[in-house]
Scaffold this active site. Structure first.
Site, PDB file in Angstrom:
ATOM      1  N   LEU A   3       0.924  -1.285   0.019  1.00  0.00           N
ATOM      2  CA  LEU A   3       0.084   0.007   0.012  1.00  0.00           C
ATOM      3  C   LEU A   3       0.949   1.374   0.002  1.00  0.00           C
ATOM      4  O   LEU A   3       0.466   2.252  -0.577  1.00  0.00           O
ATOM      5  CB  LEU A   3      -1.046   0.192   1.353  1.00  0.00           C
TER       6      LEU A   3
ATOM      7  N   SER B 191     -11.272 -12.247  20.931  1.00  0.00           N
ATOM      8  CA  SER B 191     -12.209 -12.067  19.807  1.00  0.00           C
ATOM      9  C   SER B 191     -12.268 -13.102  18.937  1.00  0.00           C
ATOM     10  O   SER B 191     -13.349 -13.420  18.372  1.00  0.00           O
ATOM     11  CB  SER B 191     -11.613 -10.763  19.142  1.00  0.00           C
TER      12      SER B 191
ATOM     13  N   LYS C  51     -15.567 -15.377  18.251  1.00  0.00           N
ATOM     14  CA  LYS C  51     -16.049 -15.604  16.685  1.00  0.00           C
ATOM     15  C   LYS C  51     -16.394 -17.050  16.398  1.00  0.00           C
ATOM     16  O   LYS C  51     -17.380 -17.583  15.969  1.00  0.00           O
ATOM     17  CB  LYS C  51     -15.215 -14.892  15.733  1.00  0.00           C
TER      18      LYS C  51
ATOM     19  N   SER D  28     -28.447  -0.859   8.356  1.00  0.00           N
ATOM     20  CA  SER D  28     -28.051   0.130   9.255  1.00  0.00           C
ATOM     21  C   SER D  28     -27.294   1.233   8.604  1.00  0.00           C
ATOM     22  O   SER D  28     -27.604   2.444   9.232  1.00  0.00           O
ATOM     23  CB  SER D  28     -26.877  -0.813  10.379  1.00  0.00           C
TER      24      SER D  28
ATOM     25  N   GLU E 224      -7.906  -9.609   6.012  1.00  0.00           N
ATOM     26  CA  GLU E 224      -8.923  -8.670   5.775  1.00  0.00           C
ATOM     27  C   GLU E 224      -8.647  -7.176   5.335  1.00  0.00           C
ATOM     28  O   GLU E 224      -7.951  -6.643   6.230  1.00  0.00           O
ATOM     29  CB  GLU E 224     -10.093  -8.918   6.980  1.00  0.00           C
TER      30      GLU E 224
ATOM     31  N   GLU F 108     -21.037   4.446  15.346  1.00  0.00           N
ATOM     32  CA  GLU F 108     -21.748   3.268  15.115  1.00  0.00           C
ATOM     33  C   GLU F 108     -21.176   1.965  15.963  1.00  0.00           C
ATOM     34  O   GLU F 108     -22.055   1.481  16.729  1.00  0.00           O
ATOM     35  CB  GLU F 108     -21.954   2.733  13.718  1.00  0.00           C
TER      36      GLU F 108
HETATM   37  P1  0O2 Z   1     -14.384  -6.357  14.780  1.00  0.00           P
HETATM   38  O1  0O2 Z   1     -14.324  -6.509  16.313  1.00  0.00           O
HETATM   39  O2  0O2 Z   1     -14.285  -5.115  14.222  1.00  0.00           O
HETATM   40  O3  0O2 Z   1     -13.269  -7.280  14.319  1.00  0.00           O
HETATM   41  P2  0O2 Z   1     -15.975 -12.533   8.149  1.00  0.00           P
HETATM   42  O4  0O2 Z   1     -15.062 -11.784   8.894  1.00  0.00           O
HETATM   43  O5  0O2 Z   1     -16.213 -12.204   6.702  1.00  0.00           O
HETATM   44  O6  0O2 Z   1     -16.041 -14.127   8.164  1.00  0.00           O
HETATM   45  P3  0O2 Z   1     -18.479 -11.078   8.582  1.00  0.00           P
HETATM   46  O7  0O2 Z   1     -18.959 -10.452   9.632  1.00  0.00           O
HETATM   47  O8  0O2 Z   1     -19.747 -11.852   7.545  1.00  0.00           O
HETATM   48  O9  0O2 Z   1     -17.423 -12.228   8.631  1.00  0.00           O
HETATM   49  O10 0O2 Z   1     -17.957 -10.041   7.326  1.00  0.00           O
HETATM   50  P4  0O2 Z   1     -18.193  -8.470   7.119  1.00  0.00           P
HETATM   51  O11 0O2 Z   1     -19.471  -8.301   7.026  1.00  0.00           O
HETATM   52  O12 0O2 Z   1     -17.206  -8.452   5.986  1.00  0.00           O
HETATM   53  O13 0O2 Z   1     -17.459  -7.615   8.625  1.00  0.00           O
HETATM   54  C1  0O2 Z   1     -16.197  -7.644   8.787  1.00  0.00           C
HETATM   55  C2  0O2 Z   1     -16.123  -6.643   9.745  1.00  0.00           C
HETATM   56  O14 0O2 Z   1     -16.281  -5.363   9.079  1.00  0.00           O
HETATM   57  C3  0O2 Z   1     -16.151  -6.513  11.120  1.00  0.00           C
HETATM   58  O15 0O2 Z   1     -15.707  -7.296  11.981  1.00  0.00           O
HETATM   59  C4  0O2 Z   1     -16.402  -4.912  11.530  1.00  0.00           C
HETATM   60  O16 0O2 Z   1     -15.032  -4.541  11.641  1.00  0.00           O
HETATM   61  C5  0O2 Z   1     -16.982  -4.342  10.166  1.00  0.00           C
HETATM   62  N1  0O2 Z   1     -18.361  -4.166  10.069  1.00  0.00           N
HETATM   63  C6  0O2 Z   1     -18.934  -5.198   9.613  1.00  0.00           C
HETATM   64  N2  0O2 Z   1     -20.398  -4.678   9.588  1.00  0.00           N
HETATM   65  C7  0O2 Z   1     -20.242  -3.589  10.228  1.00  0.00           C
HETATM   66  C8  0O2 Z   1     -21.328  -2.576  10.889  1.00  0.00           C
HETATM   67  O17 0O2 Z   1     -22.612  -2.786  10.401  1.00  0.00           O
HETATM   68  N3  0O2 Z   1     -20.874  -1.600  11.744  1.00  0.00           N
HETATM   69  C9  0O2 Z   1     -19.659  -1.362  12.059  1.00  0.00           C
HETATM   70  N4  0O2 Z   1     -19.459  -0.294  12.693  1.00  0.00           N
HETATM   71  N5  0O2 Z   1     -18.712  -2.238  11.512  1.00  0.00           N
HETATM   72  C10 0O2 Z   1     -19.104  -3.211  10.647  1.00  0.00           C
HETATM   73  P5  0O2 Z   1     -16.168  -8.063  13.272  1.00  0.00           P
HETATM   74  O18 0O2 Z   1     -15.631  -9.535  13.379  1.00  0.00           O
HETATM   75  O19 0O2 Z   1     -17.700  -7.900  13.217  1.00  0.00           O
HETATM   76  O20 0O2 Z   1     -15.688  -7.310  14.435  1.00  0.00           O
END
Ligand code: 0O2
Length: 221
Positions: A32, A60, A64, A125, A150, A165
């Site tokens: 990057l 975490s 998960k 949301s 990711e 949020e």
């Molecule tokens: P954390 O604590 O932030 O790490 P996957 O990771 O692909 O197996 P998922 O949840 O289907 O699972 O993936 P997605 O939808 O790509 O979301 C991955 C991450 O994006 C989340 O990690 C959050 O960091 C962020 N994210 C997703 N949806 C939202 C949302 O509605 N609001 C906010 N603020 N962040 C979001 P984690 O593991 O949920 O949590």
């Protein structure tokens, strides 16, 4: 180098796993930085405002796995938790997001596993962001291991919204009062409008710059 390991065979210790994920963060971070520097060199402009990276905490990861009904083993963690290594790229404009995603995806050593475009398809949301799960080869002394990262790419405004949020969800433990949800959704719409306006202003400024450049050969000193 004997082989590229796609399923982490022989990677059985927590320390090795963390070494791999930390290395993957460094690899993608360097890629990057190079893209940003090249962009600055060619276009006199930085598409990346800043980058944050993190390794998911053991708590975490376990949470998960549990939520998805898996036992907490190293194998399950590597197979089912895609965001142990996470990089968040914050850009000025929405167009930068797609440019960066495209430039990364085209690199020959990057393998794209999945893309979730929450900009074209925002969550209910109002959440907007561009997510990619990729892998990069990590070269160890005797083999290379494709390691998942990711990547979340979003604008400054999208990031501002997502942080608030996230904080609100945490405070209310996921049970957010309806009026706050509604206001957050309205803010998400404002964020989209702001991003669109800022991008069109930027395009206009760029066009004006190009016009000045085009006229330069005709200016008599
Ligand atoms: P954390 O604590 O932030 O790490 P996957 O990771 O692909 O197996 P998922 O949840 O289907 O699972 O993936 P997605 O939808 O790509 O979301 C991955 C991450 O994006 C989340 O990690 C959050 O960091 C962020 N994210 C997703 N949806 C939202 C949302 O509605 N609001 C906010 N603020 N962040 C979001 P984690 O593991 O949920 O949590």
């Amino acid at each position: 180098m004997e082989k590229t390991d796609h399923n982490y065979e022989g990677v059985d210790s927590w320390k090795t796993i963390i070494l791999l994920y930390n290395s993957a963060l460094k690899e993608v971070g360097t890629k990057l930085e190079i893209l940003n520097d090249e962009f600055q060199h060619v276009h006199q402009y930085n598409p990346i405002e800043h980058i944050k990276s993190r390794i998911k905490t053991p708590e975490s990861i376990v949470k998960k796995l549990k939520k998805r009904g898996y036992e907490s083993t190293i194998e399950n963690m590597v197979r089912y938790v895609n965001d142990i290594a996470g990089i968040r790229i914050i850009c000025s404009f929405t167009s930068d997001i797609y440019r960066i995603a495209d430039m990364l995806a085209k690199q020959s050593d990057i393998r794209v596993y999945s893309i979730k475009d929450y900009i074209k398809n925002p969550k209910d949301s109002g959440y907007k962001s561009y997510h990619m799960i990729v892998s990069v080869p990590i070269f160890l002394s005797d083999r290379s291991v494709d390691t998942k990262v990711e990547i979340q790419i979003r604008t400054v405004a999208m990031d501002f919204w997502a942080s608030l949020e996230h904080k609100i969800n945490y405070k209310y433990e996921g049970v957010v009062p309806e009026h706050i949800k509604r206001e957050l959704f309205e803010c998400a719409e404002m964020v989209s409008d702001l991003d669109a306006k800022m991008m069109s202003l930027n395009e206009e400024i760029k066009e004006a710059d190009d016009d000045v450049t085009d006229l330069s050969p005709f200016i008599v000193p």
